[in-house]
Design an enzyme around this catalytic site. Structure first.
Site, short mmCIF file in Angstrom:
data_model
loop_
_atom_site.label_atom_id
_atom_site.label_comp_id
_atom_site.label_asym_id
_atom_site.label_seq_id
_atom_site.Cartn_x
_atom_site.Cartn_y
_atom_site.Cartn_z
N CYS A 1 0.56 3.76 3.91
CA CYS A 1 0.38 2.61 3.03
C CYS A 1 -0.86 1.84 3.46
CB CYS A 1 1.62 1.72 3.12
SG CYS A 1 1.46 0.13 2.29
N HIS B 1 -11.20 -0.47 -7.43
CA HIS B 1 -10.53 -0.71 -8.70
C HIS B 1 -10.31 -2.19 -8.99
CE1 HIS B 1 -7.55 0.08 -5.54
NE2 HIS B 1 -6.77 -0.79 -6.15
N ASP C 1 -9.57 -4.90 -6.96
CA ASP C 1 -8.75 -5.83 -6.17
C ASP C 1 -9.32 -6.07 -4.78
OD1 ASP C 1 -8.21 -3.45 -4.90
OD2 ASP C 1 -6.05 -3.47 -5.26
N GLU D 1 -4.30 11.27 -5.22
CA GLU D 1 -3.27 12.04 -4.53
C GLU D 1 -2.65 13.06 -5.48
OE1 GLU D 1 -2.96 11.65 -1.41
OE2 GLU D 1 -3.94 9.71 -1.13
N HIS E 1 8.75 2.16 -1.28
CA HIS E 1 8.12 1.44 -0.17
C HIS E 1 7.30 0.26 -0.69
CE1 HIS E 1 5.86 1.15 3.73
NE2 HIS E 1 4.92 0.70 2.90
N GLU E 2 6.46 0.51 -1.68
CA GLU E 2 5.57 -0.55 -2.17
C GLU E 2 6.34 -1.68 -2.86
OE1 GLU E 2 2.69 -0.64 -1.11
OE2 GLU E 2 2.36 1.43 -0.49
N HIS F 1 7.11 -4.28 -0.41
CA HIS F 1 6.02 -5.24 -0.20
C HIS F 1 5.99 -6.28 -1.32
CE1 HIS F 1 4.47 -3.26 3.25
NE2 HIS F 1 3.94 -2.22 2.62
N HIS G 1 5.87 -4.13 7.18
CA HIS G 1 6.22 -2.81 7.68
C HIS G 1 7.26 -2.89 8.79
CE1 HIS G 1 2.25 -1.06 6.02
NE2 HIS G 1 3.26 -0.83 5.19
N MET H 1 10.42 1.21 4.87
CA MET H 1 9.27 0.33 5.08
C MET H 1 8.42 0.73 6.27
SD MET H 1 9.34 -1.41 2.44
CE MET H 1 7.84 -2.29 2.85
#
Length: 380
Positions: free
Chosen positions: A129, A236, A238, A266, A290-291, A294, A300, A308
């Site tokens: 991540c 992109h 951000d 990916e 996982h995301e 967040h 994490h 996580m």
């Protein structure tokens, strides 16, 4: 060798069948060789393997790039925000690098030595991540009961512990938070059917909704959604560009930002059934789950089993929440009234049953082999 005729021919045939059964039993429980073809290193960081056994006082080409890596993920706080380039970062294994390696090993649940051993480099080279690991407040309260394998929680939060809150306009009698989510209609990858991506998102959000009083509702209005999911390549917009295959897999922002981005370069998989010959397939559902953690405010975890945890291997699936994940998110939002933490203990115990069943099946086959061998002895 005796000629196989008459009764001996039947015995020889039984012998061949026995050999086949023994071969099958010997292979039971071992992973298929194709599952090991992906290796242990992501393409982006594969060159770090040359640093094996480096320690303080070493000077090896590539240590400068490693310093940049550790700085990016928050392990060299004295240079936070100053991401030096490989051309200006020297290749000396100095005191600062040793301290950064120790911090990395501690946060990733590895033996802390300050040296670049095989386990440490394997983790560094793994896809991960993009959210940094440093600067998050780690909770040591609560934790898994000793009888279940531990006593200290390993989850963490973003600085300040931001979280989503129920709008004040909603009824005070309803404690649930409702968040909308949507997949970008344009930031997509062509080989993933939209319906498959929607199904993955639904399952991933449902996992978190099961354990906390937060409901997730899909919407077609992407611009108005609380949580916006999209696939992007490189820079992109951000300020955190992606780096290509098998490096950073995705990243998400803390509450109440709501952006969840995945690296479109990916090779994403929603089912490994057709991907076992591929060396780089990444499980989409595991990364999305996982995301979302967040997006909810979790940092994490140092637990290698937790959703996580920051890294994941190609062809690995890790989408089911662990006790550590649940305890962390419940400290932010409380518990879903319909959820009981004890259910995770039962699920973990159940998940171990197939291994015992496989052994029982193998034992049964070996018993049959024994009978066949007795028959062979009497026939020869």
């Amino acid at each position: 060798m005796l000629p196989c005729r008459g009764a001996r021919a039947a015995a020889c045939l039984l012998l061949l069948l026995t050999a086949a059964i023994l071969s099958s039993c010997a292979g039971a429980g071992r992973p298929s060789p194709v599952q090991h073809r992906h290796g242990s290193a992501g393409a982006g960081w594969h060159s770090f393997k040359r640093l094996l056994h480096a320690r303080r006082g070493s000077r090896v080409t590539g240590l400068g790039e490693l310093k940049r890596y550790l700085d990016t993920f928050g392990y060299m706080p004295e240079h936070a925000g100053d991401h030096a380039t490989p051309t200006t970062t020297d290749d000396a294994f100095d005191e600062r690098l040793e301290a950064a390696v120790k911090r990395y090993q501690s946060r990733l649940g590895l033996p802390v030595s300050g040296r670049l051993d095989a386990a440490t480099l394997d983790r560094i080279m793994s896809p991960r991540c993009g959210v940094e690991d440093h600067g998050m407040s780690v909770s040591v309260a609560g934790g898994v009961p000793p009888e279940h394998g531990g006593a200290v929680s390993r989850f963490s939060f973003f600085k300040g512990q931001p979280r989503w809150a129920r709008p004040q306009s909603e009824s005070e009698s309803d404690p649930a938070i409702v968040l909308t989510y949507a997949a970008s209609p344009t930031a997509t990858v062509g080989y993933l059917p939209p319906d498959a991506v929607r199904a993955v998102l639904q399952r991933a959000f449902t996992r978190w909704a099961r354990v906390i009083p937060v409901s997730f509702v899909e919407t077609d209005d992407y611009d108005a959604a609380d949580i916006k999911v999209g696939f992007y390549e490189g820079s992109h917009g951000d300020g955190v560009p992606f780096d290509g295959p098998l490096g950073v897999l995705g990243h998400a922002f803390s509450p109440k930002n709501g952006r969840l981005h995945l690296d479109a370069s990916e090779r994403w998989a929603v089912d490994f059934g057709g991907e076992m010959e591929t060396s780089s397939a990444i499980d989409l559902e595991s990364v999305v789950t996982h995301e979302i953690g967040h997006v909810l405010g979790l940092g994490h975890s140092t637990s290698q089993e937790a959703v996580m945890y920051p890294s994941i291997k190609p062809l690995q699936r890790k989408a089911d929440l662990t006790i550590d994940d649940v305890e962390g998110v419940q400290l932010l939002y409380g518990s879903n009234p319909d959820f009981r933490l004890s259910s995770l203990y039962n699920e973990r115990a159940t998940s171990r049953s197939p291994a015992r069943s496989s052994w029982a099946a193998s034992s049964g086959r070996l018993g049959i082999v024994g009978v066949v061998l007795v028959i062979l002895v009497t026939q020869l």
